[in-house]
Motif scaffolding. Sequence first.
Motif, PDB file in Angstrom:
ATOM      1  N   ASP A  13     -54.611  97.348  46.150  1.00 54.51           N
ATOM      2  CA  ASP A  13     -55.160  98.398  45.294  1.00 54.51           C
ATOM      3  C   ASP A  13     -56.186  97.829  44.315  1.00 54.51           C
ATOM      4  O   ASP A  13     -56.751  98.566  43.501  1.00 54.51           O
ATOM      5  CB  ASP A  13     -54.054  99.133  44.537  1.00 54.51           C
ATOM      6  N   GLY A  14     -56.411  96.523  44.368  1.00 53.48           N
ATOM      7  CA  GLY A  14     -57.545  95.934  43.668  1.00 53.48           C
ATOM      8  C   GLY A  14     -57.386  95.623  42.196  1.00 53.48           C
ATOM      9  O   GLY A  14     -58.354  95.190  41.563  1.00 53.48           O
ATOM     10  N   VAL A  15     -56.197  95.792  41.615  1.00 49.30           N
ATOM     11  CA  VAL A  15     -56.015  95.519  40.187  1.00 49.30           C
ATOM     12  C   VAL A  15     -55.159  94.272  40.005  1.00 49.30           C
ATOM     13  O   VAL A  15     -54.001  94.230  40.427  1.00 49.30           O
ATOM     14  CB  VAL A  15     -55.369  96.709  39.452  1.00 49.30           C
ATOM     15  N   ALA A  16     -55.740  93.264  39.373  1.00 46.17           N
ATOM     16  CA  ALA A  16     -55.022  92.025  39.097  1.00 46.17           C
ATOM     17  C   ALA A  16     -54.236  92.169  37.794  1.00 46.17           C
ATOM     18  O   ALA A  16     -54.659  92.864  36.868  1.00 46.17           O
ATOM     19  CB  ALA A  16     -56.000  90.867  38.995  1.00 46.17           C
ATOM     20  N   ASP A  17     -53.099  91.490  37.753  1.00 46.18           N
ATOM     21  CA  ASP A  17     -52.263  91.484  36.546  1.00 46.18           C
ATOM     22  C   ASP A  17     -51.571  90.123  36.509  1.00 46.18           C
ATOM     23  O   ASP A  17     -50.575  89.899  37.199  1.00 46.18           O
ATOM     24  CB  ASP A  17     -51.250  92.627  36.598  1.00 46.18           C
TER      25      ASP A  17
ATOM     26  N   THR B 172     -56.924 100.202  49.058  1.00 43.54           N
ATOM     27  CA  THR B 172     -56.085 101.402  48.958  1.00 43.54           C
ATOM     28  C   THR B 172     -56.285 101.968  47.554  1.00 43.54           C
ATOM     29  O   THR B 172     -55.802 101.409  46.572  1.00 43.54           O
ATOM     30  CB  THR B 172     -54.609 101.073  49.204  1.00 43.54           C
ATOM     31  N   THR B 173     -57.039 103.035  47.469  1.00 45.55           N
ATOM     32  CA  THR B 173     -57.514 103.574  46.189  1.00 45.55           C
ATOM     33  C   THR B 173     -56.432 103.608  45.118  1.00 45.55           C
ATOM     34  O   THR B 173     -55.342 104.145  45.332  1.00 45.55           O
ATOM     35  CB  THR B 173     -58.067 104.991  46.388  1.00 45.55           C
ATOM     36  N   TYR B 174     -56.746 103.010  43.989  1.00 45.62           N
ATOM     37  CA  TYR B 174     -55.808 103.025  42.858  1.00 45.62           C
ATOM     38  C   TYR B 174     -55.773 104.446  42.296  1.00 45.62           C
ATOM     39  O   TYR B 174     -56.773 104.963  41.814  1.00 45.62           O
ATOM     40  CB  TYR B 174     -56.248 102.037  41.781  1.00 45.62           C
ATOM     41  N   LEU B 175     -54.610 105.056  42.364  1.00 46.24           N
ATOM     42  CA  LEU B 175     -54.495 106.451  41.948  1.00 46.24           C
ATOM     43  C   LEU B 175     -54.493 106.598  40.431  1.00 46.24           C
ATOM     44  O   LEU B 175     -53.788 105.863  39.736  1.00 46.24           O
ATOM     45  CB  LEU B 175     -53.194 107.054  42.489  1.00 46.24           C
ATOM     46  N   PRO B 176     -55.270 107.516  39.895  1.00 42.27           N
ATOM     47  CA  PRO B 176     -55.190 107.813  38.461  1.00 42.27           C
ATOM     48  C   PRO B 176     -53.791 108.335  38.107  1.00 42.27           C
ATOM     49  O   PRO B 176     -53.188 109.079  38.875  1.00 42.27           O
ATOM     50  CB  PRO B 176     -56.243 108.907  38.264  1.00 42.27           C
ATOM     51  N   LEU B 177     -53.291 107.912  36.965  1.00 43.07           N
ATOM     52  CA  LEU B 177     -51.964 108.335  36.501  1.00 43.07           C
ATOM     53  C   LEU B 177     -52.119 108.960  35.119  1.00 43.07           C
ATOM     54  O   LEU B 177     -51.848 108.326  34.083  1.00 43.07           O
ATOM     55  CB  LEU B 177     -51.011 107.127  36.455  1.00 43.07           C
ATOM     56  N   PRO B 178     -52.536 110.207  35.074  1.00 44.27           N
ATOM     57  CA  PRO B 178     -52.886 110.839  33.789  1.00 44.27           C
ATOM     58  C   PRO B 178     -51.719 110.998  32.823  1.00 44.27           C
ATOM     59  O   PRO B 178     -51.936 111.182  31.624  1.00 44.27           O
ATOM     60  CB  PRO B 178     -53.443 112.203  34.228  1.00 44.27           C
ATOM     61  N   THR B 179     -50.485 110.908  33.301  1.00 43.17           N
ATOM     62  CA  THR B 179     -49.334 111.047  32.404  1.00 43.17           C
ATOM     63  C   THR B 179     -48.820 109.703  31.912  1.00 43.17           C
ATOM     64  O   THR B 179     -47.863 109.647  31.135  1.00 43.17           O
ATOM     65  CB  THR B 179     -48.185 111.790  33.124  1.00 43.17           C
ATOM     66  N   ASN B 180     -49.444 108.620  32.359  1.00 43.47           N
ATOM     67  CA  ASN B 180     -48.951 107.278  32.040  1.00 43.47           C
ATOM     68  C   ASN B 180     -49.810 106.643  30.954  1.00 43.47           C
ATOM     69  O   ASN B 180     -51.001 106.392  31.133  1.00 43.47           O
ATOM     70  CB  ASN B 180     -48.974 106.432  33.318  1.00 43.47           C
TER      71      ASN B 180
ATOM     72  N   GLY C  90     -70.303  94.460  55.534  1.00 41.16           N
ATOM     73  CA  GLY C  90     -69.889  95.412  56.557  1.00 41.16           C
ATOM     74  C   GLY C  90     -68.400  95.487  56.812  1.00 41.16           C
ATOM     75  O   GLY C  90     -67.950  96.298  57.621  1.00 41.16           O
ATOM     76  N   LEU C  91     -67.602  94.646  56.127  1.00 44.97           N
ATOM     77  CA  LEU C  91     -66.169  94.604  56.404  1.00 44.97           C
ATOM     78  C   LEU C  91     -65.350  95.124  55.218  1.00 44.97           C
ATOM     79  O   LEU C  91     -64.348  94.533  54.814  1.00 44.97           O
ATOM     80  CB  LEU C  91     -65.726  93.189  56.777  1.00 44.97           C
ATOM     81  N   TYR C  92     -65.795  96.221  54.656  1.00 47.14           N
ATOM     82  CA  TYR C  92     -65.076  96.862  53.546  1.00 47.14           C
ATOM     83  C   TYR C  92     -64.734  98.294  53.931  1.00 47.14           C
ATOM     84  O   TYR C  92     -65.538  98.994  54.550  1.00 47.14           O
ATOM     85  CB  TYR C  92     -65.939  96.862  52.285  1.00 47.14           C
ATOM     86  N   PHE C  93     -63.539  98.697  53.564  1.00 47.39           N
ATOM     87  CA  PHE C  93     -63.107 100.058  53.879  1.00 47.39           C
ATOM     88  C   PHE C  93     -62.212 100.532  52.738  1.00 47.39           C
ATOM     89  O   PHE C  93     -61.290  99.828  52.332  1.00 47.39           O
ATOM     90  CB  PHE C  93     -62.328 100.085  55.195  1.00 47.39           C
ATOM     91  N   GLU C  94     -62.497 101.714  52.225  1.00 48.10           N
ATOM     92  CA  GLU C  94     -61.631 102.314  51.209  1.00 48.10           C
ATOM     93  C   GLU C  94     -60.880 103.480  51.829  1.00 48.10           C
ATOM     94  O   GLU C  94     -61.472 104.286  52.562  1.00 48.10           O
ATOM     95  CB  GLU C  94     -62.434 102.805  50.007  1.00 48.10           C
ATOM     96  N   VAL C  95     -59.605 103.534  51.560  1.00 47.61           N
ATOM     97  CA  VAL C  95     -58.814 104.639  52.088  1.00 47.61           C
ATOM     98  C   VAL C  95     -58.156 105.351  50.918  1.00 47.61           C
ATOM     99  O   VAL C  95     -57.459 104.748  50.103  1.00 47.61           O
ATOM    100  CB  VAL C  95     -57.750 104.153  53.111  1.00 47.61           C
TER     101      VAL C  95
END
Length: 430
Positions: free
Chosen positions: A323-327, A367-375, A400-405
């Motif tokens: 989902d692309g977010v490092a922590d 894998t698209t990071y979903l917005p969490l408006p209540t969080n 050419g080897l990138y895909f977002e779902v």
Amino acid sequence: MFKRLFRDRSGNFGMMTAILLVPVIGTAGLAIDISNALMVRSTLQAAADAAAIAAVAETSAGVMQAMRLNSDGQLTDAIEDAKKVFMGHANMSEDYQLKDFDVDVVKAGTQLKAVFTFNATVPTTLARILGQADVTVAGKAEAVFQTDTFRDFYLLLDNTPSMGVGATPTDVDKMVANTGDKCAFACHIVKNGVEDMNSYYNLAKRLGVTIRIDVVAQATAALMDTAKSSRKSSNQYRMAVYTFGEKAEDTKLLEVSSLTDNLDQVQTKASKIGLMSIPYQGYDNDQQTNFDRALKNIGDLMGTAGTGSSAGNPEKILFFVSDGVADAYKPSSCTKATTNGRCQEPIDTTQCEVLKNKGYRIAVLYTTYLPLPTNDWYKKWIRPFQSEIPTRMQACASPGLYFEVSPSQGIADAMNALFLKIITSPRLSS
């Protein structure tokens, strides 16, 4: 009397005709014999063409043998096939005698080349008058086949706690509605080896909520079917699967499946991938998503990148799903604000560039990071850089080897599409 004979001109035409008749008949006969010889050559050339093509046909024994070879060399299976095909097409008869034929089929890099030569003699008829007993015919046929590329795929799957979010907006809403703190994450709590049956991870199971890592596991298992149906030989594609770890107390690469061409085995193991566990909420300040370390460590495992010309010289592909977010703890080099060294940021592409410079190709499925408006945590720390996440993930990928779902799309379909794009994209031969 002799003087009269030499002066006599009567009967001259008959004598000249008799004298000239031999070369005339011989020449006409030679034309007929050459015509026959050309017909024989045409037959043999067609047989040679068929043999050369058969030797390197896509489904031939020769191509199968070439795909098994770890190096260049002569293909004996293809040579035997070519000989059989030639003899079957040559229509041997008494009209000619096959003196010799030869075939050579060689693998050089990703190219297979078959060369077939022949020569035969065709008996003459009327041309024998001129002393020409036969006519020699010869020919040559060549065929070339480009084999498919050999590739090793290393799948790095993000299974850190953020991948416990609901897989779709409906799943997110169901988790939010059934948790006191309106949490969309199915935290997997395991302490001292004991599963917390009241954790949100088990709540999600009871509610029938699908979380993101479950979908990734199913998609990875399904990908093996695509790979099996796409390969030309059993060793053309090898797969290895890794996650970020089984538990937060030991966040190192977890080998789900070592590199192998036994894709059935990989499929079975991949289907069992689960969410990384934590011993309790907030453990280690939630710093379990260390992309820098994971990318470096998997790069150390992949070995030397090859050209793909043989099983012993395969291309190396990193197939990265996240989902692309490092922590992670990164107090000095974080690109965003930190709290006590905790760094939450879009993926830093530094390690991606290191891998690409080593000759690896990186395929990224975001894998698209979903917005969490209540969080509240999301609103403070993630939402400010949400738009940067896909940009950074794309920058990590090879061209050419990138895909977002997105949540409304199928991750399995996206993984298959990205895999097929990899295996059909052009490849540098050197």
